[in-house]
Motif scaffolding. Structure first.
Motif, short mmCIF file in Angstrom:
data_model
loop_
_atom_site.label_atom_id
_atom_site.label_comp_id
_atom_site.label_asym_id
_atom_site.label_seq_id
_atom_site.Cartn_x
_atom_site.Cartn_y
_atom_site.Cartn_z
N MET A 194 -10.90 -6.27 -12.84
CA MET A 194 -10.25 -5.43 -11.82
C MET A 194 -9.56 -4.22 -12.44
N LYS A 195 -8.91 -4.43 -13.58
CA LYS A 195 -8.25 -3.31 -14.25
C LYS A 195 -9.27 -2.28 -14.71
N LYS A 196 -10.41 -2.75 -15.22
CA LYS A 196 -11.46 -1.83 -15.65
C LYS A 196 -12.05 -1.10 -14.45
N ALA A 197 -12.22 -1.82 -13.34
CA ALA A 197 -12.74 -1.20 -12.12
C ALA A 197 -11.79 -0.12 -11.63
N LYS A 198 -10.52 -0.38 -11.69
CA LYS A 198 -9.51 0.61 -11.30
C LYS A 198 -9.64 1.86 -12.16
N GLU A 199 -9.80 1.67 -13.46
CA GLU A 199 -9.91 2.79 -14.41
C GLU A 199 -11.14 3.65 -14.10
N LEU A 219 -6.41 -11.30 -3.76
CA LEU A 219 -5.43 -10.36 -3.19
C LEU A 219 -4.27 -10.15 -4.16
N ALA A 220 -3.81 -11.25 -4.76
CA ALA A 220 -2.71 -11.13 -5.73
C ALA A 220 -3.14 -10.34 -6.96
N LEU A 221 -4.37 -10.57 -7.44
CA LEU A 221 -4.86 -9.84 -8.61
C LEU A 221 -5.07 -8.36 -8.29
N ALA A 222 -5.53 -8.07 -7.08
CA ALA A 222 -5.72 -6.67 -6.69
C ALA A 222 -4.39 -5.94 -6.61
#
Length: 435
Positions: A194-199, A219-222
């Motif tokens: 998810m962090k990589k997707a955000k980047e 949801l919590a991870l997002a």
């Protein structure tokens, strides 16, 4: 190439209301939108009668004597932005006996879809630039339907090592990432993805299994990662409550459901392998929750989860059959019949769920009927009633959960970049049988 679509009811949620009118298309682009002068019969925008009203003939676009101009008379029919499906399985590479990209695109066009997003559970998995290029090359040789790839989250979908997302983004590659049919069990791996997707600006498509438990986790991870999160095929009342609460709290999350989750319940399975899918059909309370969530916007989109299987794979006892049903050619008709005719959604709200909102989720400039935009359109006879399965599917497979169901809404034409890629009257004599 220039042609006109006359006399149709233009249903575009970006307009104040549906209106009777004409379109001019030149070189694949909408160049004119001409509202028609109507007789006193009112055009209703909030019910299944939205097509009613008549057009005075002298307000159609006159192309008489112009041999290079083609016309379609859409009188009595809807003209809508081309439908967009966020969730299909075209099976190629690896399982072409179930479906391939060509047959999948033909099925999509027959259903009014001008764009689809393919999930990665092929063989090999969509986890390298080479597989992405292969699919795009196959699609480019097809009938014109846009085929976008959703890449795997982890190599081989094994939930351990992240894929090279940057590599798959080259040349317009993937539109998002997903583990498809699986859930990344390791929370730390999912957070890293998810962090990589955000980047990279990618959307994470979550196949939540078990549904409510993983919806809560993702949801919590997002929230922690800040990524764009989209939930696939939501079917449970408990999951919907969690997503609604997250949206009310300001979290940027979207979600889809599929027609079988608002049209059928577990009581109707009765051992039918064609009604076996994952997640399974829910209770009546789940179905009511799905319909309410479509009405209030908790569920943003309707996708098909089109998952073809060979007839031999579904001609076995229920417990031995694989999960999955086809849906591209029945999605609009089931949705229109069960939602619009039942008063759950207005015509514009249905089109929003099947075209405009998917385009927004993808971040693309589709899902609109507007001057200067590509002519991606579907023309639909919403008064046409027929029985699903009475005509062969364009898909290689026929594993529909709606065989024998009577519905309203026949796709007459699908138009992509100004080219007719589906004409029901021409196709009726040459349709192949499923298998």
């Amino acid at each position: 190439m220039k042609f006109c679509i006359n006399n149709g009811l233009i249903v575009d949620p970006h307009q104040a209301s549906p209106f009777l009118g004409n379109l001019v298309i030149e070189n694949g682009i909408i160049t004119e939108i001409v509202p028609a002068k109507q007789n006193p019969a009112a055009v209703q925008s909030d019910s299944e009668t939205a097509h009613e009203g008549t057009i005075e003939d002298n307000h159609t676009i006159d192309v008489s004597g112009k041999a290079d101009v083609h016309t379609i008379d859409a009188r009595g029919n809807w003209v809508v932005p081309g439908l967009i499906d966020l969730h299909v399985h075209f099976r190629e590479p690896g399982f072409e006996y179930k479906e391939d990209i060509q047959s999948g695109c033909e099925s999509a066009a027959a259903g009014g879809f001008t764009m689809v997003c393919c999930m990665p559970n092929t063989s090999p998995v969509i986890d390298t630039p080479e597989v992405v290029r292969f699919i795009r090359k196959k699609a480019d040789a097809g009938n014109g339907v846009d085929v976008s790839c959703i890449g795997a989250i982890s190599k081989g979908q094994d939930g351990i090592e992240l894929v090279d997302y940057e590599g798959m983004l080259v040349d317009g590659g993937i539109c998002g990432i997903s583990e498809d049919g699986k859930t990344v069990a390791d929370e730390s791996v999912m957070l890293e993805a998810m962090k990589k997707a955000k980047e990279l600006g990618l959307t994470v498509y979550s196949h939540a299994e078990p549904e409510a438990e993983i919806v809560k986790r993702d949801l919590a991870l997002a929230k922690q990662s800040g990524c764009r999160l989209h939930f696939c095929h939501i079917s449970e009342k408990a999951s919907i409550a969690l997503i609604r609460h997250a949206k009310e709290g300001g979290l940027a999350v979207t979600a889809e459901t599929a027609p079988h989750y608002f049209a059928l319940t577990s009581e109707e399975v009765q051992g039918d392998p064609n009604k076996k899918m994952n997640p399974p059909l829910g209770t009546k309370a789940d179905r009511e929750a799905v319909m309410q969530a479509l009405r209030d916007g908790t569920l943003d989109a309707i996708a098909t989860d089109h998952a073809p299987h060979h007839i031999n794979e579904k001609s076995v006892p229920y417990e031995l059959a694989p999960n999955g049903v086809i849906g591209l050619e029945t999605s609009f008709a089931i949705s229109y019949t069960k939602l619009v005719r039942a008063g759950i959604l207005t015509p514009a709200e249905l089109v929003k769920k099947m075209s405009c909102k998917p385009a927004e989720i993808l971040g693309i400039h589709s899902g609109r009927i507007e001057i200067g935009r590509p002519a991606d359109l579907a023309i639909i006879d919403v008064e046409a009633e027929y029985e699903i399965g009475s005509e062969p599917f364009r898909s290689k497979s026929a594993n529909s959960p709606f065989l024998g169901e009577r519905v309203f809404g026949r796709i007459l034409y699908t138009i992509k970049d100004g080219a007719v890629i589906w004409n029901a009257s021409e196709a009726s004599g040459c349709m192949k049988s499923g298998g």
